[in-house]
Design a protein around this motif. Sequence first.
Motif, short mmCIF file in Angstrom:
data_model
loop_
_atom_site.label_atom_id
_atom_site.label_comp_id
_atom_site.label_asym_id
_atom_site.label_seq_id
_atom_site.Cartn_x
_atom_site.Cartn_y
_atom_site.Cartn_z
N ALA A 1 0.72 -1.48 -0.03
CA ALA A 1 -0.09 0.09 -0.08
C ALA A 1 0.78 1.40 0.00
CB ALA A 1 -0.91 0.12 1.29
N GLY A 2 1.97 1.17 0.57
CA GLY A 2 2.69 2.27 0.92
C GLY A 2 3.52 2.60 -0.47
N HIS A 3 3.98 1.82 -1.48
CA HIS A 3 4.61 1.64 -2.46
C HIS A 3 3.46 2.31 -3.53
CE1 HIS A 3 7.35 1.42 -5.70
NE2 HIS A 3 6.36 0.67 -6.54
N TRP A 4 2.17 1.90 -3.57
CA TRP A 4 1.20 2.16 -4.36
C TRP A 4 0.90 3.74 -4.12
CZ3 TRP A 4 -1.38 0.12 -8.10
CH2 TRP A 4 -2.76 0.47 -8.66
N ALA A 5 0.51 4.00 -3.11
CA ALA A 5 0.31 5.42 -2.53
C ALA A 5 1.46 6.34 -3.14
CB ALA A 5 0.11 5.76 -1.26
N GLU A 6 2.90 6.02 -2.81
CA GLU A 6 3.77 6.88 -3.27
C GLU A 6 4.10 6.94 -4.63
OE1 GLU A 6 8.88 6.73 -2.72
OE2 GLU A 6 7.50 5.03 -2.80
N GLU B 1 -3.27 6.57 3.03
CA GLU B 1 -2.32 5.42 3.11
C GLU B 1 -2.61 4.46 4.13
OE1 GLU B 1 2.50 4.85 3.00
OE2 GLU B 1 1.40 6.62 2.33
N GLN B 2 -2.86 5.21 5.49
CA GLN B 2 -2.72 4.10 6.64
C GLN B 2 -4.22 3.55 6.27
OE1 GLN B 2 -1.02 4.15 9.50
NE2 GLN B 2 0.50 4.86 7.93
N ALA B 3 -5.31 3.82 5.86
CA ALA B 3 -6.60 3.22 5.55
C ALA B 3 -6.22 2.06 4.74
CB ALA B 3 -7.75 4.25 5.07
N MET B 4 -5.58 2.14 3.69
CA MET B 4 -5.26 1.05 2.62
C MET B 4 -4.20 0.02 3.52
SD MET B 4 -4.43 2.54 -1.23
CE MET B 4 -3.95 0.51 -1.60
N HIS B 5 -3.22 0.55 4.35
CA HIS B 5 -2.57 -0.51 5.10
C HIS B 5 -3.49 -1.37 5.75
CE1 HIS B 5 1.28 0.51 4.25
NE2 HIS B 5 1.35 1.65 4.60
N GLY B 6 -4.54 -0.81 6.33
CA GLY B 6 -5.56 -1.70 7.24
C GLY B 6 -6.74 -2.28 6.39
N THR B 7 -6.71 -2.22 5.04
CA THR B 7 -7.52 -2.79 4.22
C THR B 7 -6.95 -4.18 3.58
OG1 THR B 7 -8.54 -1.03 3.86
CG2 THR B 7 -9.05 -2.64 2.34
N ARG B 8 -7.65 -5.24 3.59
CA ARG B 8 -7.01 -6.51 3.02
C ARG B 8 -8.05 -7.05 1.84
NH1 ARG B 8 -3.43 -4.62 5.18
NH2 ARG B 8 -1.90 -5.73 6.89
N GLY B 9 -7.53 -8.14 1.19
CA GLY B 9 -8.47 -8.78 0.14
C GLY B 9 -8.88 -8.00 -0.65
N PRO B 10 -10.06 -8.61 -1.36
CA PRO B 10 -10.38 -7.63 -2.55
C PRO B 10 -10.94 -6.29 -2.37
CG PRO B 10 -11.72 -9.74 -2.58
CD PRO B 10 -10.95 -9.60 -1.17
N VAL C 1 2.62 6.89 11.01
CA VAL C 1 3.51 6.73 9.68
C VAL C 1 5.17 6.83 10.25
CG1 VAL C 1 4.36 7.97 7.87
CG2 VAL C 1 1.90 7.94 8.18
N HIS C 2 5.67 7.39 11.20
CA HIS C 2 6.81 7.54 11.63
C HIS C 2 7.15 6.30 12.24
CE1 HIS C 2 6.82 12.24 11.24
NE2 HIS C 2 6.79 11.44 10.20
N ALA C 3 6.31 5.60 13.06
CA ALA C 3 6.64 4.26 13.85
C ALA C 3 6.60 3.43 12.85
CB ALA C 3 5.29 4.09 14.68
N GLU C 4 5.71 3.62 11.72
CA GLU C 4 5.98 2.38 10.71
C GLU C 4 7.20 2.37 10.11
OE1 GLU C 4 4.00 1.34 6.40
OE2 GLU C 4 3.19 2.75 7.19
N GLU C 5 7.69 3.60 9.58
CA GLU C 5 9.09 3.69 8.97
C GLU C 5 10.24 3.29 9.75
OE1 GLU C 5 9.11 8.03 8.35
OE2 GLU C 5 7.82 7.83 6.45
N ARG C 6 10.12 3.54 11.07
CA ARG C 6 10.97 3.18 11.86
C ARG C 6 11.04 1.49 12.03
NH1 ARG C 6 9.41 7.52 15.08
NH2 ARG C 6 8.16 6.30 16.24
N ALA C 7 9.92 1.06 12.23
CA ALA C 7 9.73 -0.56 12.21
C ALA C 7 10.26 -1.21 11.02
CB ALA C 7 8.36 -0.91 12.31
N VAL C 8 10.08 -0.50 9.83
CA VAL C 8 10.58 -1.17 8.57
C VAL C 8 11.99 -1.15 8.39
CG1 VAL C 8 10.52 -0.68 5.90
CG2 VAL C 8 8.33 -0.63 7.24
N GLU C 9 12.55 0.11 8.84
CA GLU C 9 13.86 0.16 8.91
C GLU C 9 14.67 -0.78 9.61
OE1 GLU C 9 17.50 1.71 7.72
OE2 GLU C 9 15.85 1.95 6.97
N VAL C 10 14.04 -1.00 11.02
CA VAL C 10 14.61 -2.06 11.67
C VAL C 10 14.78 -3.29 11.33
CG1 VAL C 10 14.41 -3.06 14.20
CG2 VAL C 10 14.30 -0.49 13.93
N ALA C 11 13.46 -3.78 10.79
CA ALA C 11 13.35 -5.12 9.99
C ALA C 11 14.37 -5.17 8.99
CB ALA C 11 12.00 -5.23 9.61
#
Length: 248
Positions: A26-31, A91-100, A229-239
């Motif tokens: 979802a992040g790449h799509w929105a970007e 973008e946050q709403a898309m992250h929480g949406t799954r499936g079709p 958003v900032h928490a997600e960015e930090r989590a992605v960077e750590v992973a």
Amino acid sequence: MWAAALLVEYSVGLFLPYTRWAVASAGHWAERHSLIVIIALGEAVISLGLGPGRFDRLALTATVITGSVLGIALLATLWWLHFDTLLPSVEQAMHGTRGPERITLARDVFSYLHFVSIVGIVGTALGLKLVLEAVAMPEAEPLPWPAVTILYGGVALYLLAGVAVAARTFPRLRATTLIAAVVVGLLAVPAAALTPLVALAVLVSVCGALVVIQRFSAAEALARIKASVHAEERAVEVAASEWRRQHL
């Protein structure tokens, strides 16, 4: 041929929920779609720099410089309305949406309604060129009806697209943006009797007031979204760092 191409391009999206196609990130799509908005706004700025087509070389008079500054201010408010308040929440709403449901959300918001936003920016850019053309004339005359319609109509369409995006995503009506779009549409009538600079200044004032209202009325929600958003960015960077440490 162009009409057929557009018809195929935008009708295929109606069948996406019944395919195996999916939005993996979802992040790449929105970007990616956000970059298109930035490009469109950048092209609008370039159109101001090139000047109206009637003049081979636009003289940098005080009125032309003032009109250019107001044009940049208008485009800045459009940028702010999209990237500061609308895009992070979508973008946050898309992250929480799954499936079709994610497929239809991505299609409706970032394909169909995104196209309307771009059309609004293009109309605004053309309107700004017409304003500079009128400002550059020796006699200060009111804006002609086509210029007023294109400029005010482009901004109103852009605002309405934002309202539709919020209504489709959450769903929630962005009343302040809707009121601002209606006000812009109503002001197009008296704006035709104003000088070009005054008509442009009125439009900038309405959009600037909308930015201020949204910035303070939804400050708590916006802070929460940006913190997420900032928490997600930090989590992605750590992973990512942990994966690189193990495999590289």
